[in-house]
Design an enzyme around this catalytic site. Structure first.
Site: not given
Lengths: 144, 144
Positions: B38, B51, B139
Site C-alpha cells: 500500500n 494487490e 483507505d
C-alpha cells in the site's frame, strides 16, 4: 459537458500511442478533482486504467459519495470495484457498445449510472480494437 | 511460504509510515512475478493498494489464469475487481478477521480462495487500525 474532459484524455492517450480510454472525477458541483487516461503502453503499467488514473490524480479524499466518475468506456470489473469500494455515487459512461464490465452490478448497488451512447466514443474505441486486438485483450485480461 | 513475501512488504510499508498491507503475485510454480505494498501515505496515492502494487510490479502479462495473488489482508472490492477482470486464478489471504471485501464473490466466481488466519497478520492489522482509525477508513472509503 463532463464527457469532454474524459474524451480529451482518451484522445491524448491515443496521441501518446496508448489505449484511448479517458476518465475524470468531478465533485457534485462540476469541479474537476482529477483526470487521466489508460497508461498500460506509455508506462508499461497494467494497473492504470482511465478511471484509476483519474482517481489517483484526484489525490487523497475522505468522502466520494457525491463525486461523479466520467469515463469514455464502460468500466471494467477492476474499475467497477474501485467505484464500489470508495462509494463513488455517480458514473457517466461515454459508451458501453464495444465493452461492458460491472455497470449493471453498480446499478444494482445503488450507483447512479448514465450511459451516453456517444458516437465519437464508440467510433474511437471500435477503431482501436479493430487495429489492436491483442493489446486490447491484454488490457481486459482476455487470454484466449 | 508465499505469505512471507507479502508479510515482508506489509512490514516494509509500516517502516515507511504507511498502511501495513502487502501482496505478491506468483506464477503457478512459485516464481515471484511482482511484490508490493500500500502506498497511500508514502506516495499520497489512493490507487495503490497492496494487490495493485504487486500487480503493477509484475509488469504487463497476457495470461493471469494460473497466477496466485497472495495478500496479507482480505482484498477490498477494488482489488477483488482486479482479480476478477484479469482472471487471476488463486488468492491466498493472510487474514480476513479485521476486514472483508469481495472474497466470497470471488469464490462464487470460481477463484480458488485460501484464508490462512495468520496470527501475525491479524495482530499487525488490528494494531494499525486501533492506532489509525481515520487513515484506515480513508483507505477503504468509509466516510462516516
Amino acid at each position: 459537458m463532463l464527457l469532454e474532459t474524459a474524451y480529451a484524455e482518451a484522445q491524448q492517450s491515443l496521441t501518446e500511442g496508448g489505449i484511448p480510454i479517458g476518465a475524470a472525477l468531478f465533485a457534485s458541483d462540476g469541479t474537476l478533482l482529477g483526470r487521466g487516461h489508460n497508461l498500460r503502453v506509455q508506462n508499461d503499467d497494467p494497473s492504470i486504467h482511465g478511471e484509476t488514473d483519474a482517481f489517483r490524480n484526484a489525490g487523497r479524499q475522505t468522502d466520494y459519495r457525491s463525486t461523479i466518475m466520467v469515463t469514455t468506456l464502460a468500466p471494467c470489473w477492476y474499475c467497477s470495484g474501485l467505484i464500489r469500494q470508495f462509494n463513488i455515487g455517480s458514473v457517466i459512461i461515454g459508451e458501453n457498445t464495444t465493452f461492458q464490465g460491472g455497470e449493471d452490478w453498480l446499478t444494482e448497488l445503488g450507483v447512479a449510472v448514465t450511459v451516453l451512447d456517444d458516437p465519437r466514443c464508440i467510433a474511437m474505441m471500435a477503431s482501436f480494437i479493430d487495429l489492436n486486438p491483442l493489446l486490447w485483450n491484454e488490457d481486459i485480461g482476455v487470454a484466449e
